[in-house]
Motif scaffolding. Structure first.
Motif, PDB file in Angstrom:
ATOM      1  N   LEU A 106       0.818  -1.209   0.000  1.00 38.72           N
ATOM      2  CA  LEU A 106       0.000   0.000   0.000  1.00 38.72           C
ATOM      3  C   LEU A 106       0.852   1.258   0.000  1.00 38.72           C
ATOM      4  O   LEU A 106       1.960   1.270   0.544  1.00 38.72           O
ATOM      5  CB  LEU A 106      -0.905   0.027   1.235  1.00 38.72           C
TER       6      LEU A 106
ATOM      7  N   ARG B  73       1.190   5.217   1.396  1.00 39.16           N
ATOM      8  CA  ARG B  73       0.987   5.733   2.746  1.00 39.16           C
ATOM      9  C   ARG B  73      -0.440   6.168   3.024  1.00 39.16           C
ATOM     10  O   ARG B  73      -1.018   5.833   4.066  1.00 39.16           O
ATOM     11  CB  ARG B  73       1.933   6.903   3.032  1.00 39.16           C
TER      12      ARG B  73
ATOM     13  N   TYR C 220      -2.679   3.170   3.235  1.00 35.24           N
ATOM     14  CA  TYR C 220      -2.301   2.443   4.442  1.00 35.24           C
ATOM     15  C   TYR C 220      -2.908   3.094   5.688  1.00 35.24           C
ATOM     16  O   TYR C 220      -3.489   2.408   6.537  1.00 35.24           O
ATOM     17  CB  TYR C 220      -0.776   2.370   4.587  1.00 35.24           C
TER      18      TYR C 220
ATOM     19  N   LYS D 139       1.951  -6.639   5.805  1.00 34.67           N
ATOM     20  CA  LYS D 139       1.609  -5.416   5.094  1.00 34.67           C
ATOM     21  C   LYS D 139       2.887  -4.639   4.822  1.00 34.67           C
ATOM     22  O   LYS D 139       3.718  -4.483   5.713  1.00 34.67           O
ATOM     23  CB  LYS D 139       0.635  -4.573   5.926  1.00 34.67           C
TER      24      LYS D 139
ATOM     25  N   VAL E 267       4.177  -0.966   3.375  1.00 29.75           N
ATOM     26  CA  VAL E 267       3.715   0.379   3.043  1.00 29.75           C
ATOM     27  C   VAL E 267       4.890   1.168   2.480  1.00 29.75           C
ATOM     28  O   VAL E 267       5.981   1.190   3.061  1.00 29.75           O
ATOM     29  CB  VAL E 267       3.053   1.089   4.248  1.00 29.75           C
TER      30      VAL E 267
ATOM     31  N   GLY F 172       4.945   1.606  11.071  1.00 33.56           N
ATOM     32  CA  GLY F 172       3.559   1.209  10.892  1.00 33.56           C
ATOM     33  C   GLY F 172       3.010   0.659  12.191  1.00 33.56           C
ATOM     34  O   GLY F 172       3.619  -0.213  12.808  1.00 33.56           O
TER      35      GLY F 172
ATOM     36  N   THR G 127       3.281  -4.811   9.937  1.00 29.41           N
ATOM     37  CA  THR G 127       3.595  -3.789   8.927  1.00 29.41           C
ATOM     38  C   THR G 127       5.091  -3.570   8.816  1.00 29.41           C
ATOM     39  O   THR G 127       5.789  -3.447   9.823  1.00 29.41           O
ATOM     40  CB  THR G 127       2.915  -2.451   9.276  1.00 29.41           C
TER      41      THR G 127
ATOM     42  N   SER H  43      -4.057   3.394  -3.511  1.00 33.96           N
ATOM     43  CA  SER H  43      -2.637   3.728  -3.704  1.00 33.96           C
ATOM     44  C   SER H  43      -2.307   4.193  -5.122  1.00 33.96           C
ATOM     45  O   SER H  43      -1.395   3.657  -5.764  1.00 33.96           O
ATOM     46  CB  SER H  43      -1.766   2.519  -3.313  1.00 33.96           C
TER      47      SER H  43
END
Length: 191
Positions: free
Chosen positions: A56, A58, A61, A84, A86, A94, A99, A126
């Motif tokens: 993703l 930012r 996310y 995840k 980001v 994150g 993350t 995104s």
């Protein structure tokens, strides 16, 4: 090897901004105004089941990290527990479970992700990230849920590229009240 799969809700005029209604934008939540039906919901659930990780930008996310931790059930469990990634030059860390923040050269970092064993690394929303991935031929599959509405303004999915990008349609179906699911892959990857 992982695959980068981009999945988007998009209007007929290419707008992908705030389909879920998280902002004060005048069309926020526009996808909820058009029924995608059980088949559309099943498509998204199956997509989540087959996801190994999320990739993703930012802004997306931060929206997901705010909304998803409170979601329960199969969909919520999957999103909250999978890895995840980001992409951000400003996010320090994150806070959402599992993350990893990717810094520096986006193309290099995403290329490394693709080399890891595994399944689908799925990109939602995104726009800026998707445009970068498209420009550098890092998208393995593009899934569009095209809603039969022209929004007239908003952030567009596709921006300028340095060259044309020919795609090959590998699946399509219409669900709900005219929502069309289109699945593409880069034409250059298949003979």
């Amino acid at each position: 090897m992982g695959r980068i799969v981009v999945t988007e809700f998009v209007s007929l005029d290419g707008v992908m901004q705030d389909p879920g209604g998280d902002s004060g934008w005048k069309h926020a939540g526009w996808t909820f105004e058009i029924e995608q039906g059980e088949e559309g919901a099943d498509f998204k659930l199956e997509e989540a089941r087959n996801s190994e990780a999320l990739l993703l930008g930012r802004v997306t996310y931060q929206g997901f990290a705010k909304a998803w931790p409170s979601v329960e059930g199969e969909f919520g469990d999957k999103f909250n527990n999978m890895p995840k990634y980001v992409v951000s030059s400003t996010l320090e860390k994150g806070d959402w479970k599992n993350t990893t923040v990717l810094r520096g050269d986006v193309v290099k970092e995403v290329s490394k992700l693709r080399q890891k064993p595994g399944g689908d690394i799925v990109v939602h929303g995104s726009a800026q990230l998707v445009q970068t991935l498209l420009e550098h031929n890092l998208i393995d599959e593009l899934r569009l849920m095209v809603f039969p509405v022209i929004l007239g303004s908003g952030k567009r999915l596709f921006g300028d590229t340095t060259d044309k990008k020919t795609m090959r349609l590998i699946d399509s179906k219409t669900v709900g009240k005219g929502v069309t699911i289109l699945v593409f892959e880069p034409a250059a990857r298949k003979a």
